[in-house]
Design an enzyme around this catalytic site. Structure first.
Site, PDB file in Angstrom:
ATOM      1  N   GLU A   1       0.785  -1.232   0.000  1.00  0.00           N
ATOM      2  CA  GLU A   1       0.000   0.000   0.000  1.00  0.00           C
ATOM      3  C   GLU A   1       0.817   1.282   0.000  1.00  0.00           C
ATOM      4  OE1 GLU A   1       0.301  -2.209   2.513  1.00  0.00           O
ATOM      5  OE2 GLU A   1       0.453  -1.217   4.458  1.00  0.00           O
TER       6      GLU A   1
ATOM      7  N   HIS B   1      -5.849   0.909   3.078  1.00  0.00           N
ATOM      8  CA  HIS B   1      -4.603   1.282   3.776  1.00  0.00           C
ATOM      9  C   HIS B   1      -4.235   2.746   3.560  1.00  0.00           C
ATOM     10  CE1 HIS B   1      -2.947  -2.251   5.614  1.00  0.00           C
ATOM     11  NE2 HIS B   1      -2.833  -2.948   4.516  1.00  0.00           N
TER      12      HIS B   1
ATOM     13  N   GLU C   1      -5.694  -2.597  -0.239  1.00  0.00           N
ATOM     14  CA  GLU C   1      -4.580  -1.633  -0.334  1.00  0.00           C
ATOM     15  C   GLU C   1      -5.101  -0.202  -0.340  1.00  0.00           C
ATOM     16  OE1 GLU C   1      -1.828  -2.925   0.188  1.00  0.00           O
ATOM     17  OE2 GLU C   1      -2.380  -5.000  -0.277  1.00  0.00           O
TER      18      GLU C   1
HETATM   19 ZN   LIG Z   1      -2.312  -4.930   4.164  1.00  0.00          ZN
END
Ligand SMILES: [Zn+2]
Length: 870
Positions: free
Chosen positions: A283, A320, A317
């Site tokens: 991420e 994140h 992601e």
């Molecule tokens: Zn992760």
């Protein structure tokens, strides 16, 4: 970060080789960075780079030395500037601690200073730090810095709480382009003219592990969501395969912009797939990097599994960007604040965008995966101390991801989604561009909800294990009374008897009888009695919605009352949780396998694929471990008798109007009947369909292809082996390539298994795929002993490919499929000699699982015989 393997599909698993626990490896807190200027001159041809770096720092007090992190860095010149003086520093490296101490002749005053460093580094082949990835004749330089590898790319204060801004510039070959966290603000010829210099905009304040750089020949497709430009990129020629991902990314970003009070704050989002990547995806702020297989796919050949994976990894992601990038855990002991959150959050946009995907069932499956690991005595608390890089790497496990997410779902269910969301936004606003702890989170939740979240959450986050609730219903004065008691659940029956001391505060939701009575309550005591309505009910299900992070055990009478009604009375996630809990009780020696097989008959008409899959997985286990050579054919006949009627309804061949769910169900039935049930007709149909597809006839339905190829391979010969291997090598679509490659593990002829294993030593199998490749063989009864012998024999060659992030735990965990005492001892002894430091806990878990299987075999094999005699 996102793992490459769904924990559900493989048992997770060793331990503390009493390992030299390196004492606290933290940097001193008295020097704080605020900004980095980083310039890299990248030499792809020679796999190296030079760096020029300036770090603006603040000294809390006067000092002569500054300690920061560095690994595999060759320092050239270091000066420290303070006020109007600039002094040359000497550098003392500590390889074990991965630090460099910069010392100047005269004391630096407290306050601002600038560290100037020129250095050289290597583009390594270990898939960490700044590394080299190759595909045919292309070379790519790419970063993967989480958790502790920014120090391999640039000397840094490489801990998550040292947030700073970054100015990055890359000097690269004329034909290459570059991607980083910022957007490109200038692109000019370098002095000398052969290269060009790409400069990126200043990043927001962020942790060093989120810095991203990629250099190579990339192609991208472009879109946007609410004025944020989004690009999906791959190496030259592959960008077009990002269409499914681009469509999803746009929808997901819109969803998050609505859910979160803070809109996506980074101005642009790039998502790049690279040919060699250790984790599933990473991420990095505004520059998510990915393994190709999980992002790029030929739209015509995208199975449901791969489309779901692309969407869920993207959603993970992208979540994140808020949980992890904007608000970051203070230290790695709270990495669940990143990973548990991203895992919890990823389902939210998916459920909204694709309600037909039954995301709630996948969540229930994740609960089961976490509960499975948490039943081991070698589990750990979600919040657990970690210090060394190896310990930090090992913290990225099912407890951090799946248990973290499960606990959040339970709290969300308890507070209600709107209140929970308000708490999330309170937390994000309070810590944006900063760091937070578990305590900060539950304080924000308690504040937003007015409920005792700060009493509930620590019992799940700070102590290991999960509770078992024993539930019974009685009828007193025409009122139902439900008695619930709690104790820690262990897979090991002897530990269960010791009744260990942990207690939880558990939000429990009840669903009782067909009248729909029920409600939620907080269970805090060892034993508690709930009173229900004003009539008597024959059964109560104590995990309504299947959102609770606990197991339940019912009295035999109640189970008998419930079993015939499960299809009408319970939702798919509830049915999944019931069968998962029952199986866990069998493994823990509390119920007999006969109880499980009796309950499982209620799933013969199961139309939700995720639920059916978890039930038939246990059939596969029973087939292999709990039958005898004499009664195995009878067990296989039982499997066929149970599932052939459903298969006849669903059929072998897909039609244009079939939903994703129906196709997935068909795939599961083909696999169960073709492999566990040894159904000759299904095996023959699979071979025919595969031969036709490989011979240029109609292509396989992508969602069925995996099952068809595996069933055909299971019954296949050398000619089919050659064809499948050739197909894997020829395929340009990631999904298809791995479908064929991993099917090699299904062959049962020893000569073919040996050929497949030998393939792992050729350069054709990438390092990133080596661990998963072996895990497939270790999972299969016929291939398992050979795969283990082969690994030991070729360990010197394999170890560098396996000991990459996630690879060590994948292989160690897959060894948990053995079920005999001699091999258990062999595994223990081998890793005693050849330790994998980031898989030490996983090794203990694997040994514990093998012990459990050995004991289960001893106690339950005769029960299976008894069941089959009926
Ligand atoms: Zn992760």
């Amino acid at each position: 970060m996102r793992w490459l393997i769904h924990f559900g599909s493989l048992a997770a698993g060793v331990v503390a080789l009493g390992a030299a626990h390196v004492s606290a490896q933290r940097l001193p807190a008295d020097v704080t960075p605020s900004h980095y200027d980083l310039s890299f001159d990248v030499d792809l041809a020679n796999a190296r780079f030079t760096g020029t770096e300036t770090i603006r720092v603040d000294l809390a007090q006067p000092a002569r030395a500054i300690v920061l992190n560095a690994a595999e860095i060759t320092f050239r010149e270091v000066t420290i500037e303070s006020g109007s003086t600039r002094q040359t520093a000497t550098v003392a490296l500590n390889d074990a601690r991965q630090t460099a101490t910069l010392t100047v002749p005269r004391q630096l005053p407290g306050g601002p200073a600038q560290i100037h460093i020129t250095y050289g580094g290597i583009l390594n082949d270990k898939l960490r730090g700044f590394y080299l990835s190759t595909e045919s004749n292309q070379r790519i330089a790419v970063t993967q810095l989480e958790a502790t590898d920014a120090r391999r790319a640039f000397p840094s204060f490489d801990e998550p709480s040292f947030k700073a801004t970054f100015d990055i510039s890359l000097t690269i070959d004329a034909r290459d382009s570059a991607i980083s966290n910022g957007r490109v603000i200038s692109d000019t010829p370098a002095a000398g003219g052969a290269k060009h210099v790409v400069k990126f905009s200043t990043t927001p304040k962020m942790s060093s592990y989120l810095v991203a750089m990629a250099v190579g020949r990339f192609s991208c497709i472009e879109g946007s969501a609410e004025s944020t430009p989004i690009r999906i990129c791959g190496i030259e020629g592959k960008g077009e395969m990002g269409r499914i991902a681009l469509d999803m990314a746009q929808q997901i970003l819109k969803f998050y912009n609505t859910y979160f009070a803070i809109k996506y704050p980074y101005g642009k989002l790039d998502v790049l797939a690279v040919p060699d990547f250790a984790a599933g995806a990473m991420e990095n702020t505004a520059a998510i990097f990915y393994r190709e297989r999980d992002l790029l796919v030929d739209s015509k050949d995208a199975s449901l599994t791969v489309r779901k994976r692309i969407a869920s990894v993207l959603a993970h992601e992208m979540a994140h960007q808020w949980f992890g990038d904007l608000v970051t855990m203070k230290w790695w002991d709270d990495v669940w604040l990143n990973e548990g959150f991203a895992n919890w959050m990823e389902s939210r946009p998916l459920a909204a965008i694709r309600p037909d995907w039954n995301v709630a069932v996948d969540e229930a499956l994740d609960n089961q995966a976490a509960l499975g690991l948490d039943a081991l005595k070698t589990t750990h608390a979600v919040h657990a101390p970690v210090e060394t890089p190896a310990e930090i790497d090992e913290a990225f496990d099912a407890i951090t991801y799946q248990k973290g997410a499960s606990v959040l779902r339970m709290i969300e269910n308890y507070l209600g989604p709107d209140t929970f969301r308000a708490g999330v936004n309170t937390y994000l606003r309070a810590h944006a561009y900063g760091n937070a702890t578990s305590q900060d989170f539950w304080s924000a939740m308690a504040e937003a909800s007015g409920k005792p979240v700060e009493r509930i959450m620590p019992t799940f986050i700070n102590q290991p294990g999960a509770p078992l609730l024993e539930v019974s219903v009685s009828c007193i004065n025409n009122r139902s009374q439900i008695d619930i008691s709690q104790q820690r659940f262990f897979l090991d029956p002897s530990l269960m008897q010791t009744r260990s001391a942990e207690r939880w505060q558990i939000p429990v939701c009840i669903k009782a009888g067909s009248s729909g009575a029920g409600g939620c309550d907080l269970i805090a005591d060892n034993k508690q009695t709930l009173s229900l309505g004003n009539s008597c009910v024959p059964w109560a299900f104590a995990n309504a919605g299947a959102q609770g992070y606990y197991r339940t055990a019912y009295s035999p009478e109640m189970l008998r009352a419930l079993a015939p009604r499960i299809q009408e009375a319970l939702t798919p996630p509830e049915r999944l949780s019931l069968s998962g809990d029952e199986w866990a009780l069998v493994r823990a020696g509390r119920h007999s396998v006969i109880d499980y097989l009796t309950l499982a008959a209620g799933y013969a008409t199961e139309h939700t694929d995720g639920v059916l899959s978890t039930v038939v997985d246990k059939f596969e286990y029973i087939d292999e471990y709990l039958t005898t050579p004499e009664n195995r054919p009878r067990f296989q006949r039982f499997v066929r008798s149970l599932f052939v009627p459903l298969f006849q309804e669903i059929g072998f061949t897909s039609t244009a109007v079939d939903s994703d769910e129906r196709r997935a169900l068909r795939a599961t039935l083909i696999h169960t009947l073709g492999v566990t049930g040894e159904d000759p007709e299904v095996a023959a149909s699979a071979r025919t369909a595969l031969d036709r597809a490989l011979g240029g006839g109609p292509a396989l339905d992508p969602t069925l292809a995996h099952s068809i190829i595996e069933v055909a391979a299971r019954h296949g010969d050398a000619a089919l082996f050659d064809t499948i291997l050739a197909s894997a090598e020829r395929s340009t679509s990631g999904d298809e390539k791995y479908r064929y490659l991993y099917a090699l593990a299904q062959f049962t002829d020893p000569a073919l298994i040996n050929r497949a294993l030998a393939y792992s030593l050729t350069p054709k199998l990438r390092s990133q795929d080596t661990a998963s490749f072996f895990a497939r063989f270790l999972h299969e009864e016929a291939a398992r002993p050979r795969a283990w012998a082969f690994m030991k024999e070729h360990w010197a060659q394999l170890e560098p490919k396996i000991a990459i992030f996630g690879g060590d735990t994948t292989v160690t965990s897959a060894l948990g499929s053995f079920c005999d005492a001699a091999t258990r001892e062999d595994i223990r002894a081998f890793f005693g000699q050849h330790p994998l430091p980031s898989a030490s806990r996983t090794l203990s878990q694997t040994l514990e699982r093998i012990d459990n299987c050995v004991a289960l075999r001893a106690s339950q094999t005769s029960k299976v015989s008894e069941f089959l005699q009926r």
